[in-house]
Design a protein around this motif. Sequence first.
Motif, short mmCIF file in Angstrom:
data_model
loop_
_atom_site.label_atom_id
_atom_site.label_comp_id
_atom_site.label_asym_id
_atom_site.label_seq_id
_atom_site.Cartn_x
_atom_site.Cartn_y
_atom_site.Cartn_z
N SER A 191 -4.85 1.16 2.95
CA SER A 191 -4.96 0.14 3.15
C SER A 191 -6.53 -0.21 3.66
O SER A 191 -6.97 0.91 4.31
N ARG A 218 -12.18 2.64 7.03
CA ARG A 218 -11.53 3.17 5.85
C ARG A 218 -12.04 2.63 4.43
O ARG A 218 -11.27 2.08 4.59
N THR A 268 -9.19 -1.82 21.39
CA THR A 268 -9.34 -2.72 20.34
C THR A 268 -8.10 -2.61 19.28
O THR A 268 -7.04 -1.58 19.87
N THR A 285 0.45 -1.07 0.48
CA THR A 285 0.05 -0.03 0.34
C THR A 285 0.71 1.12 -0.31
O THR A 285 0.65 2.01 -0.44
N PRO A 319 -8.43 8.10 13.81
CA PRO A 319 -7.77 9.73 13.36
C PRO A 319 -7.64 9.39 11.92
O PRO A 319 -7.69 10.54 10.87
N GLY A 320 -7.97 8.66 11.15
CA GLY A 320 -7.33 8.62 10.02
C GLY A 320 -8.86 8.62 8.68
O GLY A 320 -8.51 9.54 7.70
N ARG A 367 3.05 12.65 16.16
CA ARG A 367 1.33 11.54 15.62
C ARG A 367 0.70 11.69 17.24
O ARG A 367 1.51 11.31 17.78
N HIS A 374 1.30 -5.39 12.18
CA HIS A 374 1.33 -6.74 10.62
C HIS A 374 1.84 -7.44 11.33
O HIS A 374 2.82 -7.74 12.03
N SER A 418 1.84 5.07 8.56
CA SER A 418 2.57 5.40 7.28
C SER A 418 3.56 5.71 8.00
O SER A 418 3.50 6.70 8.77
O1 TXA Z 1 -2.30 0.64 4.51
C1 TXA Z 1 -2.05 0.92 6.05
O2 TXA Z 1 -3.09 0.81 6.17
C2 TXA Z 1 -0.66 1.42 5.96
C3 TXA Z 1 0.36 0.13 6.08
C4 TXA Z 1 2.44 0.63 6.07
O3 TXA Z 1 -0.19 -0.62 6.33
N1 TXA Z 1 -0.39 1.76 7.03
C5 TXA Z 1 -1.68 2.66 7.51
O4 TXA Z 1 -1.09 3.00 8.73
O5 TXA Z 1 -2.00 3.35 6.76
P1 TXA Z 1 -1.85 4.70 9.38
O6 TXA Z 1 -1.15 4.85 10.93
O7 TXA Z 1 -1.20 5.40 9.04
O8 TXA Z 1 -2.98 4.68 9.71
C6 TXA Z 1 -3.27 3.16 10.13
C7 TXA Z 1 -5.15 3.55 10.52
C8 TXA Z 1 -5.34 4.32 12.01
O9 TXA Z 1 -5.99 5.99 10.89
C9 TXA Z 1 -6.31 4.27 12.15
O10 TXA Z 1 -6.36 5.64 13.01
C10 TXA Z 1 -6.72 3.53 11.94
O11 TXA Z 1 -5.45 2.84 11.32
N2 TXA Z 1 -6.56 2.19 13.60
C11 TXA Z 1 -5.25 2.05 13.56
N3 TXA Z 1 -6.06 1.01 15.52
C12 TXA Z 1 -6.87 1.23 15.69
C13 TXA Z 1 -8.45 0.38 16.21
N4 TXA Z 1 -7.80 -0.60 16.83
N5 TXA Z 1 -9.52 1.33 16.13
C14 TXA Z 1 -10.07 1.40 15.07
N6 TXA Z 1 -8.76 2.77 13.93
C15 TXA Z 1 -7.62 2.41 13.84
#
Ligand code: TXA
Length: 310
Positions: free
Chosen positions: A169, A183, A106, A24, A211-212, A47, A56, A132
Amino acid sequence: MQVDLAQAITLLKRGEVVAIPTETVYGLAADATNDAALRQIYAIKQRPADNPLIVHIADANQVLDWAKEFPPLAQKLAKAFWPGPFTLVLPAKETVSLIVRGNQPTVALRVPGHPVALQLLQQSGLALAAPSANKFTQLSPTTAAHVAAGLGEAIPVLDGGACKVGIESTIVSVEGDDWQLLRLGMVPEANIHAVAGRPALQQQIDLPKVPGQHLLHYSPKTPIKLFATRKDLNNFASSHKNSVALVIGEGVPPNCQHFTLSNRPDEVAERLYDTLHQMDALKVELLLVQTPPELPEWLAINDRLTRAAH
Ligand code: TXA
Ligand code: MG
């Protein structure tokens, strides 16, 4: 600073961060069980601490190391979409670091499809927390060069080439028999619906939990203006000289420096961030972007463009 697979494993085991390729976007990875290492991710990205990270893992057999339960619905989705650009949010085991899950009950899990990422996970035996590899709210990196430009040359980077999927993703949370789309990504809602055998729960998305979903996300430094049609973009471009345009499909905008993407959603996703990075580097006043049609296969791309332009 470029590192090879063996060096990346040594650094990660020592509790340091390494930028890694996924299909991704590039991730800023650290041992998901090492709180000191996880804190470095938050510090480097600037962040907020309540913004959880994706863990992962090498394969679905590791889900129960992290999740309290792996409901049949989640198992079906994992079987259909892993390895791949698909993240499952499940109730976390109490032992999972509060840092990695941003104090949420979670945890987010993904088996990435990139061969180098899989090799790294398998050979290290680690689970890797990786958001990311960009500063908070900025454009995600899809090449090793983007990582160095965004986070600095001192960050160790494992180069796995340009990312093939190109946008982050799809994230789905599962609770019992129900699922919710958190998302949008290149695994479309219709495919998830088909595998799940039922539609997504339509709930109000809880902003702090996702937060995404913050509107100010995925933004280049140059402001972006979106255009629903080429005609509108062309009209605007003819009276705004210090701009550069991103167009989709055939035809050239008049008197305007431009980048052209194909009219295939998978190809646009693959090229999108790299193209925006290139446009941003031109340091013009405004980026003009033609948005694709409001059709299901373009939803994730339209979502990212809307956020980038906010
Ligand atoms: O494609 C991807 O998902 C990439 C690659 C590196 O794997 N990672 C990515 O990570 O986009 P990041 O941190 O930029 O975005 C991850 C999203 C964030 O919006 C975060 O809030 C959400 O995943 N997330 C993570 N853990 C969560 C949880 N327990 N509940 C709800 N949302 C969660
Ligand atoms: Mg991100």
